[in-house]
Design an enzyme around this catalytic site. Structure first.
Site, mmCIF file in Angstrom:
data_model
loop_
_atom_site.group_PDB
_atom_site.id
_atom_site.type_symbol
_atom_site.label_atom_id
_atom_site.label_comp_id
_atom_site.label_asym_id
_atom_site.label_seq_id
_atom_site.Cartn_x
_atom_site.Cartn_y
_atom_site.Cartn_z
ATOM 1 N N HIS A 174 0.842 -1.206 0.000
ATOM 2 C CA HIS A 174 0.000 0.000 0.000
ATOM 3 C C HIS A 174 0.873 1.251 0.000
ATOM 4 O O HIS A 174 1.940 1.284 0.609
ATOM 5 C CB HIS A 174 -0.987 0.009 1.177
ATOM 6 C CG HIS A 174 -0.374 0.013 2.542
ATOM 7 N ND1 HIS A 174 -0.004 1.176 3.193
ATOM 8 C CD2 HIS A 174 -0.083 -1.000 3.397
ATOM 9 C CE1 HIS A 174 0.491 0.870 4.388
ATOM 10 N NE2 HIS A 174 0.460 -0.433 4.538
ATOM 11 N N ASP A 213 -0.408 4.398 0.839
ATOM 12 C CA ASP A 213 -0.818 5.401 1.818
ATOM 13 C C ASP A 213 -0.070 5.174 3.126
ATOM 14 O O ASP A 213 0.482 4.088 3.367
ATOM 15 C CB ASP A 213 -2.324 5.346 2.046
ATOM 16 C CG ASP A 213 -2.772 4.063 2.739
ATOM 17 O OD1 ASP A 213 -2.422 2.970 2.224
ATOM 18 O OD2 ASP A 213 -3.449 4.135 3.772
ATOM 19 N N ASP A 264 6.602 1.237 6.263
ATOM 20 C CA ASP A 264 5.200 0.816 6.184
ATOM 21 C C ASP A 264 4.407 1.785 5.313
ATOM 22 O O ASP A 264 3.924 2.793 5.801
ATOM 23 C CB ASP A 264 4.622 0.752 7.594
ATOM 24 C CG ASP A 264 3.210 0.239 7.656
ATOM 25 O OD1 ASP A 264 2.750 -0.355 6.671
ATOM 26 O OD2 ASP A 264 2.555 0.451 8.694
ATOM 27 N N GLU A 270 -5.033 1.566 3.032
ATOM 28 C CA GLU A 270 -4.899 0.497 4.030
ATOM 29 C C GLU A 270 -4.839 1.066 5.438
ATOM 30 O O GLU A 270 -5.494 0.552 6.361
ATOM 31 C CB GLU A 270 -3.647 -0.334 3.739
ATOM 32 C CG GLU A 270 -3.564 -1.634 4.531
ATOM 33 C CD GLU A 270 -2.951 -1.486 5.920
ATOM 34 O OE1 GLU A 270 -3.126 -2.390 6.755
ATOM 35 O OE2 GLU A 270 -2.297 -0.451 6.171
ATOM 36 N N GLU A 271 -4.053 2.126 5.635
ATOM 37 C CA GLU A 271 -3.916 2.678 6.981
ATOM 38 C C GLU A 271 -5.213 3.290 7.492
ATOM 39 O O GLU A 271 -5.432 3.400 8.692
ATOM 40 C CB GLU A 271 -2.799 3.724 7.012
ATOM 41 C CG GLU A 271 -1.417 3.211 6.629
ATOM 42 C CD GLU A 271 -0.823 2.243 7.654
ATOM 43 O OE1 GLU A 271 -1.541 1.811 8.568
ATOM 44 O OE2 GLU A 271 0.368 1.915 7.516
ATOM 45 N N HIS A 298 4.017 3.300 12.327
ATOM 46 C CA HIS A 298 2.929 4.049 12.955
ATOM 47 C C HIS A 298 3.426 5.023 14.018
ATOM 48 O O HIS A 298 2.622 5.803 14.537
ATOM 49 C CB HIS A 298 1.871 3.129 13.586
ATOM 50 C CG HIS A 298 1.116 2.306 12.601
ATOM 51 N ND1 HIS A 298 -0.140 1.792 12.864
ATOM 52 C CD2 HIS A 298 1.419 1.888 11.346
ATOM 53 C CE1 HIS A 298 -0.565 1.095 11.827
ATOM 54 N NE2 HIS A 298 0.376 1.145 10.889
#
Length: 464
Positions: free
Chosen positions: A101, A103, A134, A169-170, A434
């Site tokens: 992903h 995003d 990520d 996704e996030e 994150h």
């Protein structure tokens, strides 16, 4: 580990040679603040999709490369842009679907970042920046691996390759299921590689074979029709904060383990993992004790957890001598493999309603579900992936569970039940996905890219 063939050795060398360009392209992607959450600029996610499409166009491999969206079923709104590409398999070869992903998470408190979050910075063998690990590194591991096999095999190889680089996704993958349904023929594959997980450590690769599920919801706790003076009524009238503290405390026992009847756990062996390692990887100070019971990894991989991830209440700055009528919290619960997320939510809701103190009114809203996932490790593609990882890293891979969740995998299983799903990744335990100061370990990325190139070469030699 097995000996490489001359062709696979050439792919290995091409993979190593592809790393510098992949890192440079990763830096360009990190500079795009592609946050898909409400309130952020959708245009940046669209710009990120265009950049990713350009990388795939540059491979000159695919029958088509498109930016596409799907409608969010619940709201009718347009989802975030994803990048879709496909090329058909030939001569009995399998088709592989590569997922990642583009995003990223919001940056959080920017003051906690040592360097600007969207300015990729290299120090101590790591690339720092939001999305560096990520999951823009997942995209570049895929792209770099494709560059490597193209360098060796040319663009005329027989392996079918489909691409799905998601853009939300996030933010919860709200349109994911509809996107799969809309594009099922273009995405259908024999093997699916989800490059959105991690490794045992910076030098030891891993296949993720279990993932906890997730239940996330917002809870309003109300005790009063309006705010009242805490001196005039305090001691007789329960304010919402008192009810909230008492209610939330009921979710855990004295050891910090989840105390909600109906939340299940999975019985499974876990590798050795020390408290010292936990402290190092999680940033847990010596004076703070871990929570829960049984082995540390069983608590993270195979048992439920409950976390209060947000709260709306009067701030310290605006504190006054007032009884608050309402507070709002966001609760995130990770669900053990083997339990459906909806069943888990029903257990949590029943517990909270039963334990609501002083007759407090509870309102549940914005409920999201993500089911857990267990990998069938008996397939031929799993064996080939283990061989490729061992060759690419020079170390045999470890089968791991992950305490985090990738809810959309349940959608992949439902849409493509015959596909073998391989959950891999480029992160190591210090990636801080994150969190502030997210980073990518460059050597781990190099090994991941080479391993995937070797897997693609192996699949191109496989006749179904």
């Amino acid at each position: 580990m097995t000996s490489d063939t001359p062709r696979s050795e050439a792919v290995r060398e091409a993979g190593l040679a592809a790393v510098p360009a992949a890192i440079a392209d990763l830096g360009a992607l990190v500079r795009i603040p592609s946050i898909a959450f409400p309130g952020f600029d959708r245009g940046e996610v669209e710009r990120s999709a265009e950049a990713v499409k350009g990388l795939l166009d540059g491979l000159d491999l695919f029958d088509r490369v498109e930016i596409k969206t799907a409608t969010v079923a619940e709201t009718g709104e347009e989802g975030m842009p994803a990048v879709l590409a496909s090329r058909a398999a030939r001569n009995g070869r399998p088709t592989i679907l590569l997922y990642a992903h583009h995003d990223v998470q919001p940056v959080g408190d920017e003051e906690l970042w040592e360097t600007p979050p969207f300015e990729p910075t290299v120090r101590d063998g790591r690339i720092y920046g939001r999305g560096a690990a990520d999951d823009k590194a997942g995209i570049m591991a895929h792209v770099g691996a494709l560059r490597a096999i193209t360098e060796v095999l040319g663009s005329d190889f027989d392996l079918g390759v489909n691409i799905f680089f998601e853009g939300e996704e996030e933010a919860g993958s709200a349109s994911f299921a509809q996107f799969l349904s809309d594009n099922a023929d273009a995405l259908r594959a024999d093997v699916i590689v989800v490059a959105d997980s991690g490794n045992w450590d910076a030098t030891t690769p891993a296949l993720t074979v279990s993932l906890r599920g997730n239940v996330r919801f917002t809870l309003d706790i109300e005790t009063l029709d309006h705010a009242s003076h805490s001196g005039m009524f305090g001691g007789a009238v329960p304010d919402a904060m008192l009810a909230t503290v008492r209610l939330l405390n009921s979710l855990w026992d004295e050891e910090g383990a989840v105390a909600v009847a109906g939340l299940r756990h999975r019985d499974a062996e876990t590798p050795a993992y020390t408290e010292e390692t936990l402290r190092d990887e999680a940033g847990l100070p010596a004076e703070v004790s871990p929570i829960g019971r049984d082995s540390i990894l069983s608590r993270i991989w195979n048992k439920p957890s409950i976390t209060v991830t947000g709260i709306d209440a009067p701030s310290v700055r605006n504190a006054s001598n007032t009884l608050s009528p309402k507070t709002t919290v966001v609760i995130s619960s990770r669900i053990a493999p083997g339990q459906e997320a909806r069943e888990a939510f029903e257990a949590i809701e029943a517990h909270l309603r039963e334990h609501a103190p002083f007759g407090a009114k509870l309102t549940f809203r914005d409920v999201d579900f993500g089911d857990p996932f267990l990998v069938d490790t008996t397939g031929w593609a799993v064996a080939q992936a283990r061989t490729a990882l061992a060759s690419g890293y020079g170390v045999d891979p470890v089968d791991i569970g992950v305490g985090g969740s990738i809810p959309f995998i349940a959608d992949l299983v439902r849409e493509f039940p015959a596909a073998q799903i391989l959950v891999t990744g480029v992160e190591d335990p210090h990636a801080r996905a994150h969190s502030p100061n997210e980073s990518l370990h460059i050597d781990t990325f190099r090994n991941a890219l080479v391993s995937e190139a070797l897997l693609l070469e192996s699949l191109d030699a496989t006749v179904l």
